[in-house]
Design a protein around this motif. Structure first.
Motif, PDB file in Angstrom:
ATOM      1  N   SER A 146       0.840  -1.198   0.000  1.00 26.64           N
ATOM      2  CA  SER A 146       0.000   0.000   0.000  1.00 26.64           C
ATOM      3  C   SER A 146       0.877   1.250   0.000  1.00 26.64           C
ATOM      4  O   SER A 146       0.660   2.198  -0.753  1.00 26.64           O
ATOM      5  N   ALA A 147       1.904   1.214   0.852  1.00 25.59           N
ATOM      6  CA  ALA A 147       2.767   2.390   1.003  1.00 25.59           C
ATOM      7  C   ALA A 147       3.592   2.641  -0.265  1.00 25.59           C
ATOM      8  O   ALA A 147       3.686   3.773  -0.744  1.00 25.59           O
ATOM      9  N   VAL A 148       4.180   1.580  -0.805  1.00 24.97           N
ATOM     10  CA  VAL A 148       5.048   1.756  -1.971  1.00 24.97           C
ATOM     11  C   VAL A 148       4.181   1.884  -3.217  1.00 24.97           C
ATOM     12  O   VAL A 148       3.436   0.971  -3.562  1.00 24.97           O
ATOM     13  N   GLY A 149       4.261   3.036  -3.848  1.00 24.19           N
ATOM     14  CA  GLY A 149       3.427   3.241  -5.039  1.00 24.19           C
ATOM     15  C   GLY A 149       4.036   4.317  -5.908  1.00 24.19           C
ATOM     16  O   GLY A 149       5.252   4.558  -5.869  1.00 24.19           O
ATOM     17  N   LEU A 150       3.178   4.974  -6.675  1.00 23.84           N
ATOM     18  CA  LEU A 150       3.665   6.029  -7.564  1.00 23.84           C
ATOM     19  C   LEU A 150       4.397   7.099  -6.762  1.00 23.84           C
ATOM     20  O   LEU A 150       5.346   7.707  -7.243  1.00 23.84           O
ATOM     21  N   GLY A 151       3.938   7.309  -5.518  1.00 22.91           N
ATOM     22  CA  GLY A 151       4.577   8.310  -4.650  1.00 22.91           C
ATOM     23  C   GLY A 151       6.048   8.021  -4.428  1.00 22.91           C
ATOM     24  O   GLY A 151       6.867   8.943  -4.369  1.00 22.91           O
ATOM     25  N   ASN A 152       6.407   6.759  -4.312  1.00 24.19           N
ATOM     26  CA  ASN A 152       7.812   6.414  -4.052  1.00 24.19           C
ATOM     27  C   ASN A 152       8.658   6.491  -5.308  1.00 24.19           C
ATOM     28  O   ASN A 152       9.771   6.995  -5.293  1.00 24.19           O
ATOM     29  N   PHE A 202      -8.061   9.390  -8.993  1.00 26.56           N
ATOM     30  CA  PHE A 202      -6.984   9.937  -9.832  1.00 26.56           C
ATOM     31  C   PHE A 202      -5.852   8.925  -9.980  1.00 26.56           C
ATOM     32  O   PHE A 202      -5.166   8.867 -10.992  1.00 26.56           O
ATOM     33  N   TYR A 203      -5.701   8.095  -8.956  1.00 23.26           N
ATOM     34  CA  TYR A 203      -4.612   7.097  -8.980  1.00 23.26           C
ATOM     35  C   TYR A 203      -4.836   6.088 -10.108  1.00 23.26           C
ATOM     36  O   TYR A 203      -3.910   5.674 -10.783  1.00 23.26           O
ATOM     37  N   VAL A 204      -6.108   5.707 -10.297  1.00 19.07           N
ATOM     38  CA  VAL A 204      -6.427   4.721 -11.345  1.00 19.07           C
ATOM     39  C   VAL A 204      -6.136   5.311 -12.734  1.00 19.07           C
ATOM     40  O   VAL A 204      -5.673   4.604 -13.637  1.00 19.07           O
ATOM     41  N   PHE A 226       3.321  11.579   4.371  1.00 20.54           N
ATOM     42  CA  PHE A 226       1.953  11.138   4.665  1.00 20.54           C
ATOM     43  C   PHE A 226       1.334  10.405   3.483  1.00 20.54           C
ATOM     44  O   PHE A 226       0.661   9.391   3.642  1.00 20.54           O
ATOM     45  N   PHE A 227       1.566  10.934   2.288  1.00 22.77           N
ATOM     46  CA  PHE A 227       1.019  10.274   1.095  1.00 22.77           C
ATOM     47  C   PHE A 227       1.682   8.915   0.935  1.00 22.77           C
ATOM     48  O   PHE A 227       1.030   7.906   0.685  1.00 22.77           O
ATOM     49  N   SER A 228       2.998   8.905   1.119  1.00 26.74           N
ATOM     50  CA  SER A 228       3.745   7.690   0.879  1.00 26.74           C
ATOM     51  C   SER A 228       3.357   6.580   1.855  1.00 26.74           C
ATOM     52  O   SER A 228       3.316   5.419   1.480  1.00 26.74           O
ATOM     53  N   LEU A 229       3.063   6.936   3.093  1.00 24.30           N
ATOM     54  CA  LEU A 229       2.691   5.881   4.047  1.00 24.30           C
ATOM     55  C   LEU A 229       1.171   5.637   4.061  1.00 24.30           C
ATOM     56  O   LEU A 229       0.667   4.953   4.939  1.00 24.30           O
ATOM     57  N   SER A 230       0.463   6.172   3.100  1.00 26.90           N
ATOM     58  CA  SER A 230      -0.992   5.945   2.948  1.00 26.90           C
ATOM     59  C   SER A 230      -1.770   6.351   4.204  1.00 26.90           C
ATOM     60  O   SER A 230      -2.683   5.640   4.624  1.00 26.90           O
ATOM     61  N   LEU A 231      -1.411   7.495   4.802  1.00 28.95           N
ATOM     62  CA  LEU A 231      -2.011   7.843   6.099  1.00 28.95           C
ATOM     63  C   LEU A 231      -3.244   8.734   5.975  1.00 28.95           C
ATOM     64  O   LEU A 231      -3.473   9.354   4.955  1.00 28.95           O
ATOM     65  N   GLY A 234      -7.714   5.901   6.595  1.00 27.16           N
ATOM     66  CA  GLY A 234      -8.244   4.630   7.096  1.00 27.16           C
ATOM     67  C   GLY A 234      -7.689   3.395   6.412  1.00 27.16           C
ATOM     68  O   GLY A 234      -8.112   2.283   6.725  1.00 27.16           O
ATOM     69  N   THR A 235      -6.741   3.587   5.484  1.00 30.74           N
ATOM     70  CA  THR A 235      -6.167   2.428   4.792  1.00 30.74           C
ATOM     71  C   THR A 235      -5.330   1.583   5.745  1.00 30.74           C
ATOM     72  O   THR A 235      -5.508   0.366   5.857  1.00 30.74           O
ATOM     73  N   MET A 236      -4.404   2.245   6.437  1.00 33.89           N
ATOM     74  CA  MET A 236      -3.566   1.499   7.368  1.00 33.89           C
ATOM     75  C   MET A 236      -4.393   0.993   8.544  1.00 33.89           C
ATOM     76  O   MET A 236      -4.103  -0.040   9.133  1.00 33.89           O
TER      77      MET A 236
HETATM   78  N1  PFF Z   1       1.168   5.310  -0.657  1.00 31.75           N
HETATM   79  C1  PFF Z   1       0.785   5.377  -2.044  1.00 31.75           C
HETATM   80  C2  PFF Z   1       1.957   5.903  -2.866  1.00 31.75           C
HETATM   81  O1  PFF Z   1       2.983   6.295  -2.306  1.00 31.75           O
HETATM   82  O2  PFF Z   1       1.831   5.950  -4.081  1.00 31.75           O
HETATM   83  C3  PFF Z   1      -0.448   6.221  -2.256  1.00 31.75           C
HETATM   84  C4  PFF Z   1      -1.615   5.937  -1.334  1.00 31.75           C
HETATM   85  C5  PFF Z   1      -2.054   4.621  -1.115  1.00 31.75           C
HETATM   86  C6  PFF Z   1      -2.259   6.990  -0.714  1.00 31.75           C
HETATM   87  C7  PFF Z   1      -3.150   4.371  -0.269  1.00 31.75           C
HETATM   88  C8  PFF Z   1      -3.339   6.766   0.144  1.00 31.75           C
HETATM   89  C9  PFF Z   1      -3.769   5.454   0.359  1.00 31.75           C
HETATM   90  F1  PFF Z   1      -4.766   5.223   1.130  1.00 31.75           F
END
Ligand code: PFF
Length: 451
Positions: free
Chosen positions: A21-27, A107-109, A224-229, A232-234
């Protein structure tokens, strides 16, 4: 209800799901370019401090509330409330989280759909289908819409299978593959001419830039974005963790994996940009900054792959596979938030809930695609700059100000019996009570233009 709830079957499963969840486009996209444009290793250093001093405590707040409530955010926060006002607050924070995460997913999709289109492009070129390749990499409403539906279809497929058979199974397959692809790509790219200049831009610190308050606040937003905070995801992933597990340790591993992979992504992206420059591709924009936005992934890197000859097709394939995997393990965690709520609180069957909610979010995606110039940036800004940190603030408030300290200690002691004597218990409660809320409020003060 608890018997029907999913649960991760192992620590490894949780770690892959939560770091997925954390590792994504943000990273892979956001972090490396932010670092290069903001003082190189000096930004990295600031980012590391912020992750461990602020984002990690906020991550722990969500994981602990989730495991304690053994439910989605709405119910978990209601369960911690101490009267009408806090009950209403908990309900609101939970619902705002559901709406926010659904909009982030929208927007992520769209962006993930671009990654999939660029993944198919080298295959089309290998098959000699050049006009298809041109269509895949050219902007277009039909292409964007089609890939929104495809990527959302994948996300729905994983989530409808549930926690163990969907999230855990796929994250445990995809995350190790992501790490292997990333390392192979780094090993290849750093051998190319120009790469060492990229490594220098990434790793040589310029501490003069770090004192800038805007930079620190941007780094906090990125963390915060990177850790999906904050949405309610975490929290929902924490609710699937067994009571025997040591949450403080699991949370720190998730943060370490997230930062570690972001760092590795920098070792790929920055050298790749300078190799591209070496091959005659422009990597600075008109204002003199490194190209960072969609231009980086959708034009600079493809131009680099094109300049590499036949091996470029393979590198492009590996790179966009990496991006698609990173996106998918994040998108599933987002869809799980509204789905878990519908299943637990309204008794909707998981498959039906997933398809219905996935379809609604796909429609929102299509509306954004059709009105891209007006809606895309607006959705990103409102959700990630405003809603997400605010959600994080309230999760900290619930843990530190509303939940009583003994109840909190009892929850963390499960799986960590001597927590009371630990450094974690000496520092963390203070952080979530004072430091995190103040730091997050500073973000708003800055956003409102007072800093
Ligand atoms: N953490 C994801 C990223 O770094 O791309 C983005 C993300 C995932 C944001 C899940 C919010 C979320 F609930």
């Amino acid at each position: 209800m608890s018997a029907a709830r999913g649960e991760f079957s192992s620590r490894f499963g949780f770690l892959m799901a939560a770091s997925g969840s954390a590792v994504g486009l943000g990273n892979i996209w956001g972090f490396p370019t932010n670092t290069a444009s903001n003082g190189g290793a000096a930004f990295l250093f600031t980012y590391l401090i912020l992750v461990f001093l602020l984002a990690y405590p906020a991550l722990m707040a969500e994981l602990i509330i989730g495991r304690h409530g053994h439910s989605n955010a709405v119910t978990a926060l209601q369960g911690l409330s101490r009267g009408r006002a806090t009950y209403l607050l908990g309900t609101t924070v939970g619902f705002v989280g559901i709406v926010t995460v659904s909009l982030i997913l929208s927007f992520y999709v769209i962006v993930s759909g671009w990654m999939m289109a660029y993944l198919i492009d080298p295959l089309a070129r290998l098959a000699g289908l050049n006009s298809l390749a041109g269509w895949l990499t050219g902007d277009g409403l039909v292409r964007d819409s089609l890939f929104v539906l495809l990527f959302m279809g994948l996300t729905i497929y994983v989530i409808s299978a549930g926690v163990k058979e969907g999230i855990e199974k796929w994250a445990s397959r995809l995350m190790p593959s992501l790490i292997v692809i990333l390392i192979l790509l780094i090993l290849y790219v750093v051998t190319l001419p120009g790469a060492s200049e990229g490594l220098r831009a990434y790793l040589v610190p310029d501490f003069g830039v770090v004192a800038n308050p805007h930079l620190i606040i941007n780094a906090l937003g990125q963390a915060f974005f990177s850790l999906s905070l904050g949405v309610g995801t975490m929290l929902i992933y924490g609710s699937y963790v067994n009571k025997r597990e040591n949450l403080a340790q699991l949370g720190s591993l998730v943060a370490l994996l997230d930062v570690g992979i972001a760092f590795l992504a920098g070792l790929l992206i920055l050298p790749a940009m300078y190799v591209a420059q070496n091959n005659g591709v422009a990597i600075y924009d008109a204002a003199g900054g490194l190209i960072a936005g969609p231009g980086l992934i959708l034009s600079v890197l493809p131009a680099l792959f094109n300049s590499m000859g036949p091996i470029g097709l393979l590198v492009a394939l590996a790179f966009f596979l990496l991006m698609t995997i990173a996106s998918l393990t994040s998108s599933i965690s987002m869809l799980e938030v509204p789905v878990a709520y519908a299943v637990e609180n309204h008794g909707v069957e998981r498959k039906k809930a997933t398809v219905a909610i996935g379809a609604i979010i796909a429609v929102i995606c299509l509306i954004i695609v059709a009105n891209f110039s007006v809606l895309f940036d607006l959705t990103v800004t409102v959700t990630t700059e405003w809603s997400q940190p605010l959600g994080g603030l309230f999760f900290c408030v619930f843990v530190a100000w509303i939940w009583n300290r003994n109840g909190l200690l009892r929850e963390i002691s499960q799986g960590y019996p001597d927590v009371e004597q630990s450094l974690f218990w000496k520092i963390w409660p203070f952080y979530v009570k004072f430091i995190c809320p103040v730091a997050i409020l500073m973000v708003y003060v800055q956003l409102l233009g007072f800093l």
